[in-house]
Write a protein that holds these residues in place. Structure first.
Motif, short mmCIF file in Angstrom:
data_model
loop_
_atom_site.label_atom_id
_atom_site.label_comp_id
_atom_site.label_asym_id
_atom_site.label_seq_id
_atom_site.Cartn_x
_atom_site.Cartn_y
_atom_site.Cartn_z
N ASN A 75 0.82 -1.22 0.00
CA ASN A 75 0.00 0.00 0.00
C ASN A 75 0.85 1.27 0.00
OD1 ASN A 75 -2.65 -1.03 -0.08
ND2 ASN A 75 -2.61 -1.48 2.13
N GLY A 76 1.98 1.18 -0.69
CA GLY A 76 2.86 2.34 -0.78
C GLY A 76 3.71 2.57 0.45
N GLN A 77 3.52 1.78 1.51
CA GLN A 77 4.29 1.94 2.74
C GLN A 77 5.46 0.95 2.76
OE1 GLN A 77 3.60 4.30 5.20
NE2 GLN A 77 2.16 5.04 3.65
N LYS A 78 6.63 1.46 3.14
CA LYS A 78 7.81 0.60 3.21
C LYS A 78 7.75 -0.27 4.45
CE LYS A 78 12.84 0.76 2.63
NZ LYS A 78 14.00 1.64 2.40
N LEU A 79 7.93 -1.58 4.26
CA LEU A 79 7.94 -2.51 5.38
C LEU A 79 9.32 -2.54 6.02
CD1 LEU A 79 5.91 -5.50 3.88
CD2 LEU A 79 5.08 -3.42 5.00
N VAL A 80 9.35 -2.69 7.32
CA VAL A 80 10.61 -2.73 8.06
C VAL A 80 11.13 -4.16 8.09
CG1 VAL A 80 11.75 -2.29 10.27
CG2 VAL A 80 9.90 -0.79 9.50
N VAL A 81 12.30 -4.35 7.50
CA VAL A 81 12.91 -5.68 7.46
C VAL A 81 13.32 -6.08 8.88
CG1 VAL A 81 14.82 -7.06 6.56
CG2 VAL A 81 13.73 -5.33 5.11
N GLY A 82 12.93 -7.27 9.27
CA GLY A 82 13.22 -7.75 10.62
C GLY A 82 12.10 -7.49 11.60
N LYS A 83 11.19 -6.59 11.26
CA LYS A 83 10.05 -6.27 12.12
C LYS A 83 8.73 -6.65 11.46
CE LYS A 83 12.67 -4.21 15.22
NZ LYS A 83 12.93 -4.78 16.55
N ASP A 84 8.55 -6.19 10.20
CA ASP A 84 7.32 -6.48 9.45
C ASP A 84 7.46 -7.71 8.57
OD1 ASP A 84 6.17 -4.10 10.47
OD2 ASP A 84 7.04 -2.93 8.85
N ILE A 85 8.65 -7.90 8.03
CA ILE A 85 8.88 -8.96 7.05
C ILE A 85 10.32 -9.44 7.14
CG2 ILE A 85 9.58 -7.39 5.18
CD1 ILE A 85 7.93 -9.22 3.26
N ILE A 86 10.54 -10.70 6.82
CA ILE A 86 11.89 -11.24 6.76
C ILE A 86 11.93 -12.31 5.68
CG2 ILE A 86 11.78 -13.18 8.39
CD1 ILE A 86 14.36 -11.83 9.66
N VAL A 87 13.13 -12.68 5.27
CA VAL A 87 13.33 -13.59 4.14
C VAL A 87 13.97 -14.87 4.62
CG1 VAL A 87 14.49 -13.84 1.91
CG2 VAL A 87 13.67 -11.59 2.64
N ASP A 88 13.52 -16.00 4.12
CA ASP A 88 14.22 -17.24 4.41
C ASP A 88 15.66 -17.11 3.91
OD1 ASP A 88 15.23 -20.08 3.58
OD2 ASP A 88 13.52 -20.48 4.89
N PRO A 89 16.65 -17.51 4.72
CA PRO A 89 18.05 -17.30 4.33
C PRO A 89 18.48 -18.03 3.06
CG PRO A 89 17.90 -18.67 6.29
CD PRO A 89 16.54 -18.11 6.06
N ALA A 90 17.69 -19.00 2.61
CA ALA A 90 18.02 -19.72 1.37
C ALA A 90 17.29 -19.16 0.15
CB ALA A 90 17.70 -21.20 1.53
N SER A 91 16.67 -18.01 0.31
CA SER A 91 15.89 -17.44 -0.80
C SER A 91 16.78 -16.93 -1.92
CB SER A 91 15.02 -16.29 -0.28
OG SER A 91 14.03 -16.75 0.60
N PRO A 92 16.32 -17.08 -3.17
CA PRO A 92 17.02 -16.45 -4.30
C PRO A 92 16.52 -15.02 -4.50
CG PRO A 92 15.22 -17.78 -5.11
CD PRO A 92 15.20 -17.91 -3.61
N SER A 93 17.06 -14.34 -5.48
CA SER A 93 16.61 -12.98 -5.81
C SER A 93 15.16 -12.99 -6.28
CB SER A 93 17.49 -12.38 -6.91
OG SER A 93 18.84 -12.26 -6.49
N TYR A 94 14.51 -11.84 -6.08
CA TYR A 94 13.13 -11.69 -6.57
C TYR A 94 12.88 -10.22 -6.83
CZ TYR A 94 8.11 -12.52 -7.10
OH TYR A 94 6.84 -12.61 -7.60
N ASP A 95 12.26 -9.94 -7.97
CA ASP A 95 11.94 -8.57 -8.34
C ASP A 95 10.54 -8.57 -8.95
OD1 ASP A 95 11.84 -5.93 -9.07
OD2 ASP A 95 13.63 -5.96 -10.33
N GLY A 96 9.56 -8.07 -8.18
CA GLY A 96 8.21 -8.06 -8.72
C GLY A 96 7.15 -7.90 -7.64
N LEU A 97 5.89 -8.05 -8.07
CA LEU A 97 4.75 -7.88 -7.18
C LEU A 97 4.26 -9.25 -6.72
CD1 LEU A 97 2.92 -5.59 -6.04
CD2 LEU A 97 1.34 -6.12 -7.94
#
Length: 442
Positions: free
Chosen positions: A102-124
């Motif tokens: 919704n146009g708001q930046k999510l805080v990494v480590g607080k709102d969202i985090i990534v599995d450490p084995a994740s590959p790159s991703y660019d998109g919706l």
């Protein structure tokens, strides 16, 4: 009689003054010890050390710093520059890690985090929600998967793990790794995030999302991941020889590496885990330089612990000093508090050594309690124990509950038991020869 009285008063004053001087020296020494531990932890947790991980050379920066502290403590180097080099594969996130809803930046480590084995991703990310309660319903799962793979209304699956019973969670938690072979996966959770490190990449990324954010709104993602197939790092090894000619050696260990960075904006300081243990390692090096014992003492700061105890494994397979010469090893991991005492892993294995430790604690009235645990592969003592080296892994218990998160900061440590822990460990070494060793319990 008058002169006798005056002399008595003078002697009393001298004794009182002497006791006061001894007390002040001890107090100043204790203060300096705590302040020095704080200095080291604060430095290791600073942003320029990048979480002592695998982005921006954070682990190498930390290794150089520890080597300089070993040198200042008067430790000898048994390897060039105090270093023992080795390599391993690791997945890293050196570029962008940006998320918007919704146009708001999510805080990494607080709102969202990534599995450490994740590959790159660019998109919706447009996700369809799969309640955890329906994971065992094959028809429902196939329906959701086909929907996500079509890409028409969604392109990913979100598994809702809120309010799942712990027993159910254990059964179904790994199901995400089945789905991620086909589409990106989102885990909706109401628990705090815990991050880690991986040595591979998945087919698609996995994201953990706080329940307050997971209202079905698509998430714009820009994630850069790089799998470094041969990350070069180093253990840091310092040596304090005994004044006596002996082969008997005590080893103190602590891992200095942590999780590093998730993108260039977010890093994991790793204060309790394990800048605190590294600081204690350096404090003990300074202590034993000033208070020699009849043992050689080896101090090892391990790299690669967070990715599978790799630094200690490498050392055991390539020892700088023969393992058979080690009388005892003490591994220090999570040493930033202590209000509730300590736990000793292998305490129920090496019973005579544990009894010595608890006897010293009772005699000197140091820690509130010393708990015993059994054999476990949960820190760098493990490979030594398996190679036949008697070992303890000691960690503190207290107010700090942060673990593998962005809030494991210098400011959240109490340093409550630095002095008592130093006294306990130093006295343990000084009295180690009194232990009558029986058959160890496995």
């Amino acid at each position: 009689m008058k002169n006798l009285y005056k002399n008595s008063v003078a002697v009393t004053h001298k004794l009182t003054f002497g006791v006061l001087i001894i007390f002040l020296i001890a107090a100043v020494s204790s203060f300096a010890q705590v302040e020095d531990a704080k200095r080291v932890v604060k430095q290791l947790c600073s942003p320029e050390f990048h979480g002592r991980g695998y982005v921006n050379g954070g682990d190498s920066i930390a290794a150089e710093y520890i080597a300089s502290e070993f040198q200042k403590a008067g430790l000898h180097n048994l390897t060039p520059g105090y270093f023992q080099y080795f390599s391993f594969p690791v997945n890293t996130f050196p570029g962008k890690a940006e998320f918007f809803a919704n146009g708001q930046k999510l805080v990494v480590g607080k709102d969202i985090i990534v599995d450490p084995a994740s590959p790159s991703y660019d998109g919706l990310l447009k996700y369809t929600i799969l309640p955890a309660s329906t994971i065992l319903d094959a028809d429902k799962v196939i329906e959701k998967l086909q929907q996500a793979m079509s890409g028409e209304t969604c392109n990913s699956i979100a598994i809702d793990f809120r309010n799942v019973h712990p027993d159910t969670f254990k059964i179904i938690k790994d199901f995400q790794y089945e789905l991620v072979q086909f589409v990106p996966v989102i885990i909706i959770t109401d628990k705090n995030f815990v991050w880690s490190v991986a040595d591979k990449q998945l087919a698609h990324p996995i994201f953990e999302l706080q329940s307050a954010i997971a209202d079905g709104t698509p998430i714009q993602v820009k994630l850069d991941a790089v799998l470094n197939k041969e990350h070069r790092t180093k253990n840091v090894i310092g040596y304090l020889p005994s004044a006596k000619n002996t082969k008997k050696t005590i080893v103190f260990t602590a891992h200095y590496d942590h999780l590093g960075r998730l993108g260039q904006e977010t890093y994991f300081p790793g204060a309790n885990d394990n800048a605190s243990g590294t600081a204690m390692l350096i404090a003990l090096a300074n202590y034993f330089r000033q208070h020699p014992v009849d043992y050689n003492i080896l101090f090892i700061a391990f790299a690669g612990e967070e990715i599978g105890l790799l630094g200690s494994k490498y050392y055991v397979e390539n020892p700088v000093k023969p393992l058979k010469e080690i009388s005892f090893l003490l591994n220090l991991d999570i040493f930033g508090s202590g209000e509730d005492g300590v736990t000793v892993v292998n305490g129920s294995v090496f019973l005579e050594h544990f009894d010595l430790l608890t006897a010293i604690n009772e005699e000197k009235q140091l820690l509130t309690q010393i708990k015993s645990r059994g054999y476990a592969a949960n820190s760098d003592h493990y490979w030594f124990t398996d190679a036949g080296v008697p070992s303890f892994f000691i960690y503190t218990m207290g107010l700090n509950r942060h673990y593998h998160d962005t809030s494991d900061t210098f400011e959240n440590l109490s340093f409550a038991e630095v002095n008592d822990l130093t006294t306990l460990l130093a006295t343990f070494i000084e009295r180690l020869d009194t232990v009558k060793i029986g058959k160890k319990k496995k």
